[in-house]
Design an enzyme around this catalytic site. Sequence first.
Site, PDB file in Angstrom:
ATOM      1  N   CYS A   1      -3.832   9.768   3.577  1.00 16.30           N
ATOM      2  CA  CYS A   1      -2.572   9.834   2.814  1.00 16.30           C
ATOM      3  C   CYS A   1      -2.665  10.864   1.709  1.00 16.30           C
ATOM      4  O   CYS A   1      -3.698  10.968   1.044  1.00 16.30           O
ATOM      5  CB  CYS A   1      -2.279   8.507   2.129  1.00 16.30           C
ATOM      6  SG  CYS A   1      -2.129   7.167   3.253  1.00 16.30           S
TER       7      CYS A   1
ATOM      8  N   SER B   1      -6.753   6.669   4.019  1.00 14.00           N
ATOM      9  CA  SER B   1      -7.757   7.737   4.044  1.00 14.00           C
ATOM     10  C   SER B   1      -7.148   9.087   4.411  1.00 14.00           C
ATOM     11  O   SER B   1      -7.744  10.116   4.115  1.00 14.00           O
ATOM     12  CB  SER B   1      -8.866   7.375   5.038  1.00 14.00           C
ATOM     13  OG  SER B   1      -8.303   7.107   6.308  1.00 14.00           O
TER      14      SER B   1
ATOM     15  N   GLU C   1       3.116  14.173   3.821  1.00 15.34           N
ATOM     16  CA  GLU C   1       2.444  13.199   2.950  1.00 15.34           C
ATOM     17  C   GLU C   1       1.181  12.658   3.606  1.00 15.34           C
ATOM     18  O   GLU C   1       0.720  11.562   3.288  1.00 15.34           O
ATOM     19  CB  GLU C   1       3.405  12.060   2.595  1.00 15.34           C
ATOM     20  CG  GLU C   1       4.477  12.505   1.624  1.00 15.34           C
ATOM     21  CD  GLU C   1       5.405  11.382   1.223  1.00 15.34           C
ATOM     22  OE1 GLU C   1       4.960  10.231   1.134  1.00 15.34           O
ATOM     23  OE2 GLU C   1       6.597  11.679   0.998  1.00 15.34           O
TER      24      GLU C   1
ATOM     25  N   GLU D   1     -24.818   2.153  -8.539  1.00 10.23           N
ATOM     26  CA  GLU D   1     -25.857   1.150  -8.279  1.00 10.23           C
ATOM     27  C   GLU D   1     -25.542   0.359  -6.996  1.00 10.23           C
ATOM     28  O   GLU D   1     -26.450  -0.107  -6.306  1.00 10.23           O
ATOM     29  CB  GLU D   1     -25.908   0.200  -9.487  1.00 10.23           C
ATOM     30  CG  GLU D   1     -27.004  -0.823  -9.470  1.00 10.23           C
ATOM     31  CD  GLU D   1     -26.837  -1.794 -10.649  1.00 10.23           C
ATOM     32  OE1 GLU D   1     -27.687  -1.766 -11.542  1.00 10.23           O
ATOM     33  OE2 GLU D   1     -25.855  -2.567 -10.670  1.00 10.23           O
TER      34      GLU D   1
ATOM     35  N   ARG E   1      -4.780  11.213  12.327  1.00 14.51           N
ATOM     36  CA  ARG E   1      -3.819  11.917  11.477  1.00 14.51           C
ATOM     37  C   ARG E   1      -2.856  10.940  10.810  1.00 14.51           C
ATOM     38  O   ARG E   1      -2.526   9.890  11.363  1.00 14.51           O
ATOM     39  CB  ARG E   1      -3.029  12.941  12.290  1.00 14.51           C
ATOM     40  CG  ARG E   1      -2.104  12.340  13.326  1.00 14.51           C
ATOM     41  CD  ARG E   1      -1.444  13.440  14.160  1.00 14.51           C
ATOM     42  NE  ARG E   1      -0.406  12.900  15.040  1.00 14.51           N
ATOM     43  CZ  ARG E   1       0.205  13.591  15.980  1.00 14.51           C
ATOM     44  NH1 ARG E   1      -0.107  14.844  16.189  1.00 14.51           N
ATOM     45  NH2 ARG E   1       1.138  13.030  16.724  1.00 14.51           N
TER      46      ARG E   1
ATOM     47  N   ARG F   1      10.110   7.633   8.824  1.00 11.64           N
ATOM     48  CA  ARG F   1       9.248   6.755   8.020  1.00 11.64           C
ATOM     49  C   ARG F   1       9.079   7.313   6.602  1.00 11.64           C
ATOM     50  O   ARG F   1       8.881   6.586   5.653  1.00 11.64           O
ATOM     51  CB  ARG F   1       7.892   6.681   8.732  1.00 11.64           C
ATOM     52  CG  ARG F   1       6.845   5.834   8.110  1.00 11.64           C
ATOM     53  CD  ARG F   1       5.687   5.780   9.094  1.00 11.64           C
ATOM     54  NE  ARG F   1       4.556   5.039   8.625  1.00 11.64           N
ATOM     55  CZ  ARG F   1       3.791   4.293   9.415  1.00 11.64           C
ATOM     56  NH1 ARG F   1       4.058   4.181  10.689  1.00 11.64           N
ATOM     57  NH2 ARG F   1       2.757   3.657   8.931  1.00 11.64           N
TER      58      ARG F   1
ATOM     59  N   ASP G   1      -2.587  -2.906   3.132  1.00 14.17           N
ATOM     60  CA  ASP G   1      -2.484  -1.814   4.101  1.00 14.17           C
ATOM     61  C   ASP G   1      -3.035  -0.510   3.532  1.00 14.17           C
ATOM     62  O   ASP G   1      -2.414   0.127   2.683  1.00 14.17           O
ATOM     63  CB  ASP G   1      -1.000  -1.636   4.476  1.00 14.17           C
ATOM     64  CG  ASP G   1      -0.793  -0.552   5.508  1.00 14.17           C
ATOM     65  OD1 ASP G   1      -1.785  -0.074   6.084  1.00 14.17           O
ATOM     66  OD2 ASP G   1       0.375  -0.186   5.746  1.00 14.17           O
TER      67      ASP G   1
ATOM     68  N   GLY H   1       0.833  -1.190   0.000  1.00 13.45           N
ATOM     69  CA  GLY H   1       0.000   0.000   0.000  1.00 13.45           C
ATOM     70  C   GLY H   1       0.869   1.241   0.000  1.00 13.45           C
ATOM     71  O   GLY H   1       1.648   1.446   0.929  1.00 13.45           O
TER      72      GLY H   1
HETATM   73  P1  XMP Z   1      -6.576   3.867   6.268  1.00 15.54           P
HETATM   74  O1  XMP Z   1      -7.176   4.023   4.893  1.00 15.54           O
HETATM   75  O2  XMP Z   1      -6.953   2.600   6.934  1.00 15.54           O
HETATM   76  O3  XMP Z   1      -4.990   3.825   6.007  1.00 15.54           O
HETATM   77  O4  XMP Z   1      -6.885   5.064   7.106  1.00 15.54           O
HETATM   78  C1  XMP Z   1      -4.075   3.572   7.029  1.00 15.54           C
HETATM   79  C2  XMP Z   1      -2.707   3.348   6.421  1.00 15.54           C
HETATM   80  O5  XMP Z   1      -2.241   4.539   5.765  1.00 15.54           O
HETATM   81  C3  XMP Z   1      -0.803   4.578   5.794  1.00 15.54           C
HETATM   82  N1  XMP Z   1      -0.424   5.901   6.306  1.00 15.54           N
HETATM   83  C4  XMP Z   1      -0.031   6.929   5.531  1.00 15.54           C
HETATM   84  N2  XMP Z   1       0.210   6.991   4.197  1.00 15.54           N
HETATM   85  N3  XMP Z   1       0.755   9.287   4.429  1.00 15.54           N
HETATM   86  C5  XMP Z   1       0.611   8.184   3.661  1.00 15.54           C
HETATM   87  O6  XMP Z   1       0.826   8.270   2.451  1.00 15.54           O
HETATM   88  C6  XMP Z   1       0.541   9.283   5.780  1.00 15.54           C
HETATM   89  O7  XMP Z   1       0.659  10.301   6.453  1.00 15.54           O
HETATM   90  C7  XMP Z   1       0.137   8.038   6.346  1.00 15.54           C
HETATM   91  N4  XMP Z   1      -0.128   7.660   7.638  1.00 15.54           N
HETATM   92  C8  XMP Z   1      -0.467   6.346   7.558  1.00 15.54           C
HETATM   93  C9  XMP Z   1      -0.348   3.452   6.680  1.00 15.54           C
HETATM   94  O8  XMP Z   1       0.112   2.408   5.835  1.00 15.54           O
HETATM   95  C10 XMP Z   1      -1.610   3.068   7.430  1.00 15.54           C
HETATM   96  O9  XMP Z   1      -1.630   1.729   7.879  1.00 15.54           O
END
Ligand code: XMP
Length: 521
Positions: free
Chosen positions: A345, A343, A454, A508, A425, A440, A378, A338
Amino acid sequence: MAAMRQSESLDARFYQAADQFFPANNKLALTFDDVTLATLYSEILPRDTQLDTQLAENLRLNIPVISSDMDTVTESRMAIAMAANGGLGLIHYNMPERQQLSEVSRVKNHVHGLIQEPIQVAPDQLIGDVLALIEQKKFGFSTFPVVDDKGKLVGLLSGHVVKPRYAKRKVADALTPRAQVHTITQKELGKDPIARADKFFNEHLGIHKLLVVDDKDNLRGLFTMSDIERITQERNAQFKPARDARFHLICGAAVSATRNAFGELDRERILNHVGALVERGVDVVAVSTAHGHSQGVGDTVRVLRDAFPKLPIIAGNVTGAAGVEYLAECGANAIKVGQGPGSICTTRNVAGVGIPQMTALYVCSRAAAKKKVSILADGGIVKSGDIVKALTLSQAVICGGIFAGCNEAPGDVMEIGGKLYKQYRGMGSLAAMKSGSAARYGQPANPTQKVAAEGIEALKEACGSVDRVLAQLIGGIQSGMGYLGAANLTQLRDRARYIRVSPAGMREAAPHDVVELKTGS
Ligand code: XMP
């Protein structure tokens, strides 16, 4: 029979297996909503499906769901709730190493049903003080162990005497004395503390509290009959807690590819840190970065694999076969897939890189199968249907946003315009990077405004307990498996048949042309 074969081949022309479907769509990167799964003949009822998944030789989950190593998602409370439901929590690393160690210890020492740090009162307090404490903290209970300033148990303050009419009386005058309080020593709890407490409550009519003490009569915990009854009922539940060989809940912790002042990998610090995590009983470490197909991550995994040959290692994130192969060859057991789907990112907007999740999962899953490692999907999961699709190509999913509004996520609930929210966040948001996660994203340790974030800072609506949220998700996964006739996750991967969805098809799929009164969740 011939007609049957004809209909099957008609289905097969439209609803294709992964190895036909994804290569045929290789000019376009697809994510969850771009595809749908076809139903298949089924003899499987959703409730009979099995969800256990093997992520490494020494790492098995009873449900294929992991909470993200993010500072607004997973600390010990979340990790305990995830493991208690059969999944796994990865404790984030945006905190001092010592604190991360104690978060891991909290999970590993957690005895389900035992309140390990019960609220206690002192003998020289007034009953009025206790009433004020109950009011201030909104406690739903009024019985408290009474403990002296050295931690020794001196009695139990029963709810019967915690009344305004006794407000001026001292706790010492109102308590049930030590000799009459029912206790059990830590040693007497044995291997199955819940069964032991259950037996006690059966044998002691009308007693609802059992205190746990150590050899020196210091208070070490409290069982209540209502908790034990709830847990005993839960034991009949289909998905058991995820435990280690010593019957402790399992727990994961994230680590970063830490560098020293010269920009070199700080091997010694990484080894000391992971060594201390292993001593605390950690079951898996996750080398978590935004770009896993990189020298720093590979070297970190190699160093850890050499030093801890049996320790399950998760590493990532990647979106390509070469990345999977690289991390597998370095010694990782499970690879996070991923880049940019999350959400919160913004990697795809800021850096212009990342691959929509279903295509990334397909490509990575084929490399993973060759290398005999697992794939963790992920990010980007917003509904149970996304999990079903992700599990057709992976061994488990990692979710952040879905759990960030839960009671067990770190942070306080805030009220805005009459609605309740919690903060969520990105670990690549400026605020999170300032708290420690900059490495990271390959950024300097103390980022300033000039650094390209990011991720964003956001809110999630408060959504109650993890138990409740997971029950909904699991129900959805089992339902998907029933439609595909899959009794377990291996069969789900084998039986999945995909087709693209048009924008109209996507519309749909959601409720439409109605006035919605209640949401489905
Ligand atoms: P969801 O969609 O479940 O995603 O909210 C959680 C995953 O997003 C990644 N993550 C990030 N990716 N910028 C990114 O591009 C960020 O600031 C960031 N923070 C988390 C991470 O893999 C997490 O499990």
